[in-house]
Design an enzyme around this catalytic site. Structure first.
Site, PDB file in Angstrom:
ATOM      1  N   GLY A   1       0.694  -1.263   0.018  1.00 32.03           N
ATOM      2  CA  GLY A   1       0.241  -0.212  -0.075  1.00 32.03           C
ATOM      3  C   GLY A   1       0.820   1.195  -0.135  1.00 32.03           C
ATOM      4  O   GLY A   1       0.485   2.370  -0.494  1.00 32.03           O
TER       5      GLY A   1
ATOM      6  N   ASP B   1       0.199   3.285   4.139  1.00 31.66           N
ATOM      7  CA  ASP B   1      -0.867   4.085   3.473  1.00 31.66           C
ATOM      8  C   ASP B   1      -2.058   4.511   4.395  1.00 31.66           C
ATOM      9  O   ASP B   1      -2.380   5.706   4.172  1.00 31.66           O
ATOM     10  CB  ASP B   1      -1.488   3.083   2.286  1.00 31.66           C
ATOM     11  CG  ASP B   1      -2.005   1.721   2.857  1.00 31.66           C
ATOM     12  OD1 ASP B   1      -1.837   1.597   4.021  1.00 31.66           O
ATOM     13  OD2 ASP B   1      -2.569   0.976   1.973  1.00 31.66           O
TER      14      ASP B   1
ATOM     15  N   ASP C   1      -6.404   2.211   9.646  1.00 32.86           N
ATOM     16  CA  ASP C   1      -7.602   1.701   9.764  1.00 32.86           C
ATOM     17  C   ASP C   1      -8.132   1.266  10.979  1.00 32.86           C
ATOM     18  O   ASP C   1      -8.196   1.747  12.025  1.00 32.86           O
ATOM     19  CB  ASP C   1      -8.059   0.831   8.735  1.00 32.86           C
ATOM     20  CG  ASP C   1      -9.630   0.582   8.487  1.00 32.86           C
ATOM     21  OD1 ASP C   1     -10.546   1.138   8.941  1.00 32.86           O
ATOM     22  OD2 ASP C   1      -9.866  -0.615   7.816  1.00 32.86           O
TER      23      ASP C   1
ATOM     24  N   LYS D   1      -8.335   6.724   9.225  1.00 32.17           N
ATOM     25  CA  LYS D   1      -9.593   6.974   9.355  1.00 32.17           C
ATOM     26  C   LYS D   1     -10.202   7.265  10.724  1.00 32.17           C
ATOM     27  O   LYS D   1      -9.403   6.820  11.705  1.00 32.17           O
ATOM     28  CB  LYS D   1     -10.151   5.382   8.911  1.00 32.17           C
ATOM     29  CG  LYS D   1     -10.319   5.260   7.504  1.00 32.17           C
ATOM     30  CD  LYS D   1     -11.018   3.906   7.295  1.00 32.17           C
ATOM     31  CE  LYS D   1     -10.810   3.569   5.594  1.00 32.17           C
ATOM     32  NZ  LYS D   1     -11.154   2.223   5.661  1.00 32.17           N
TER      33      LYS D   1
ATOM     34  N   PHE E   1     -14.563   3.168   2.348  1.00 33.85           N
ATOM     35  CA  PHE E   1     -13.609   2.314   1.792  1.00 33.85           C
ATOM     36  C   PHE E   1     -12.779   3.194   0.590  1.00 33.85           C
ATOM     37  O   PHE E   1     -13.629   3.319  -0.255  1.00 33.85           O
ATOM     38  CB  PHE E   1     -13.852   1.080   1.490  1.00 33.85           C
ATOM     39  CG  PHE E   1     -12.842  -0.066   1.082  1.00 33.85           C
ATOM     40  CD1 PHE E   1     -12.282  -0.458   1.959  1.00 33.85           C
ATOM     41  CD2 PHE E   1     -12.392  -0.213  -0.480  1.00 33.85           C
ATOM     42  CE1 PHE E   1     -10.846  -1.443   1.583  1.00 33.85           C
ATOM     43  CE2 PHE E   1     -11.390  -0.908  -0.745  1.00 33.85           C
ATOM     44  CZ  PHE E   1     -10.706  -1.451   0.368  1.00 33.85           C
ATOM     45  N   VAL E   2     -11.636   3.429   0.763  1.00 31.82           N
ATOM     46  CA  VAL E   2     -11.197   4.179  -0.292  1.00 31.82           C
ATOM     47  C   VAL E   2      -9.992   3.499  -1.298  1.00 31.82           C
ATOM     48  O   VAL E   2      -9.558   2.558  -0.717  1.00 31.82           O
ATOM     49  CB  VAL E   2     -10.235   5.654   0.146  1.00 31.82           C
ATOM     50  CG1 VAL E   2     -11.471   6.455   0.897  1.00 31.82           C
ATOM     51  CG2 VAL E   2      -9.239   5.229   1.134  1.00 31.82           C
TER      52      VAL E   2
ATOM     53  N   ASP F   1      -5.827  -0.246  -2.590  1.00 35.66           N
ATOM     54  CA  ASP F   1      -6.309  -1.152  -3.457  1.00 35.66           C
ATOM     55  C   ASP F   1      -7.722  -1.850  -2.877  1.00 35.66           C
ATOM     56  O   ASP F   1      -7.943  -1.591  -1.842  1.00 35.66           O
ATOM     57  CB  ASP F   1      -5.389  -2.387  -3.778  1.00 35.66           C
ATOM     58  CG  ASP F   1      -5.387  -3.208  -2.354  1.00 35.66           C
ATOM     59  OD1 ASP F   1      -5.217  -2.796  -1.192  1.00 35.66           O
ATOM     60  OD2 ASP F   1      -5.892  -4.458  -2.541  1.00 35.66           O
TER      61      ASP F   1
ATOM     62  N   ARG G   1      -4.200   0.788  -7.189  1.00 31.02           N
ATOM     63  CA  ARG G   1      -3.363   1.456  -6.637  1.00 31.02           C
ATOM     64  C   ARG G   1      -2.564   2.507  -7.546  1.00 31.02           C
ATOM     65  O   ARG G   1      -2.183   3.226  -7.130  1.00 31.02           O
ATOM     66  CB  ARG G   1      -2.233   0.193  -6.419  1.00 31.02           C
ATOM     67  CG  ARG G   1      -2.643  -0.654  -5.561  1.00 31.02           C
ATOM     68  CD  ARG G   1      -1.084  -1.393  -5.188  1.00 31.02           C
ATOM     69  NE  ARG G   1      -1.742  -2.750  -4.433  1.00 31.02           N
ATOM     70  CZ  ARG G   1      -1.987  -3.012  -3.067  1.00 31.02           C
ATOM     71  NH1 ARG G   1      -2.168  -1.905  -2.147  1.00 31.02           N
ATOM     72  NH2 ARG G   1      -2.300  -4.279  -2.632  1.00 31.02           N
TER      73      ARG G   1
HETATM   74  P1  IMP Z   1      -5.712  -1.729   9.555  1.00 31.35           P
HETATM   75  O1  IMP Z   1      -4.697  -3.010  10.108  1.00 31.35           O
HETATM   76  O2  IMP Z   1      -7.071  -2.106   9.591  1.00 31.35           O
HETATM   77  O3  IMP Z   1      -5.451  -0.583  10.245  1.00 31.35           O
HETATM   78  O4  IMP Z   1      -5.749  -1.471   8.036  1.00 31.35           O
HETATM   79  C1  IMP Z   1      -4.220  -1.822   7.402  1.00 31.35           C
HETATM   80  C2  IMP Z   1      -4.485  -2.102   5.886  1.00 31.35           C
HETATM   81  O5  IMP Z   1      -5.839  -2.146   5.452  1.00 31.35           O
HETATM   82  C3  IMP Z   1      -3.975  -0.928   5.418  1.00 31.35           C
HETATM   83  O6  IMP Z   1      -2.555  -0.948   5.170  1.00 31.35           O
HETATM   84  C4  IMP Z   1      -4.408  -1.032   3.878  1.00 31.35           C
HETATM   85  O7  IMP Z   1      -3.694  -1.853   3.081  1.00 31.35           O
HETATM   86  C5  IMP Z   1      -5.752  -1.543   4.186  1.00 31.35           C
HETATM   87  N1  IMP Z   1      -7.023  -0.793   4.269  1.00 31.35           N
HETATM   88  C6  IMP Z   1      -7.693  -0.310   5.253  1.00 31.35           C
HETATM   89  N2  IMP Z   1      -8.639   0.551   4.942  1.00 31.35           N
HETATM   90  C7  IMP Z   1      -8.530   0.687   3.682  1.00 31.35           C
HETATM   91  C8  IMP Z   1      -9.223   1.196   2.524  1.00 31.35           C
HETATM   92  O8  IMP Z   1     -10.171   2.080   2.857  1.00 31.35           O
HETATM   93  N3  IMP Z   1      -8.998   0.918   1.223  1.00 31.35           N
HETATM   94  C9  IMP Z   1      -7.962   0.353   0.935  1.00 31.35           C
HETATM   95  N4  IMP Z   1      -7.149  -0.498   1.691  1.00 31.35           N
HETATM   96  C10 IMP Z   1      -7.657  -0.191   3.187  1.00 31.35           C
HETATM   97 MG    MG Z   2      -4.575  -3.598   0.745  1.00 33.64          MG
END
Ligand code: IMP
Ligand code: MG
Length: 183
Positions: A43, A99, A102, A132, A153-154, A160, A166
């Site tokens: 990402g 990136d 979340d 987020k 979701f972006v 991606d 991407r």
């Molecule tokens: P987390 O572990 O939930 O904080 O998220 C980690 C990974 O989920 C990020 O590095 C992204 O690759 C993916 N991700 C989270 N939210 C999004 C989104 O809105 N769009 C695309 N990828 C996301």
């Molecule tokens: Mg991803």
């Protein structure tokens, strides 16, 4: 690809302008110290290329490949590290680049892992392009944040959906009808 977006949140110029500001802040904070950037694949690749070229200072670069999503739009809460060895970070000032923040699972786990290495890094900070605004599964603070967004979701600029989008130069909200019912 842009036709697949419900709306654009940040165009290329807006992102680049914000990267100028972030780079200035990082360069100022790390003045006189040598940085090790750890970019989280896949990402952060576009962010990595654009941000690092704005940092006028000596730095080392390593990449970590992790997976948490397995293709959908929701985290599984479990993180898989794909490499056999961690980089040598003894005494280094580490800046983790990702990136998006979340659920927090990815960055909390990575921070824990980096801090558990002995001899370990001197400091660990986190830089994300997007954060987020939501309640996280794991608490983690990013030290540098490009933009805050809502819980949507972006895609684009490295982000991606099922490995697509991407290479979109902007960041936008993906149309809901394109997100599989199973995601
Ligand atoms: P987390 O572990 O939930 O904080 O998220 C980690 C990974 O989920 C990020 O590095 C992204 O690759 C993916 N991700 C989270 N939210 C999004 C989104 O809105 N769009 C695309 N990828 C996301
Ligand atoms: Mg991803």
């Amino acid at each position: 690809m842009e036709a697949d977006l419900e709306r654009i949140l940040f165009d290329e110029a807006t992102i680049h302008h914000r990267l100028d500001e972030l780079a200035a802040q990082i360069a100022n904070d790390y003045r006189g110290r040598e940085l090790t950037v750890i970019a989280i694949l896949n990402g952060s690749v576009i962010l990595m290329a654009d941000l690092l070229r704005r940092l006028p200072m000596p730095l080392k670069l390593d990449c970590l490949s992790v997976a948490s999503y397995h293709g959908g739009t929701k985290t599984t809460g479990e993180l898989v590290f794909r490499q056999l060895w961690m980089p040598d970070l003894a005494g280094r000032h580490v800046l983790v680049l990702d990136d998006i923040l979340d659920s927090g699972v990815t960055l909390a786990t990575i921070r824990e892992k980096l801090e558990s290495i002995t001899p370990g890094p001197q400091s660990v900070r986190i830089c994300v392009l997007l954060e987020k605004k939501k309640t996280r599964v794991r608490h983690v603070d990013a030290d540098y944040v490009g933009f805050q967004i809502g819980d949507e979701f972006v895609v684009g600029y490295g982000l991606d959906y099922m490995e697509r989008y991407r290479n979109l130069p902007c960041i936008g909200v993906l149309r809901k009808d394109l997100i599989a019912a199973t995601a």
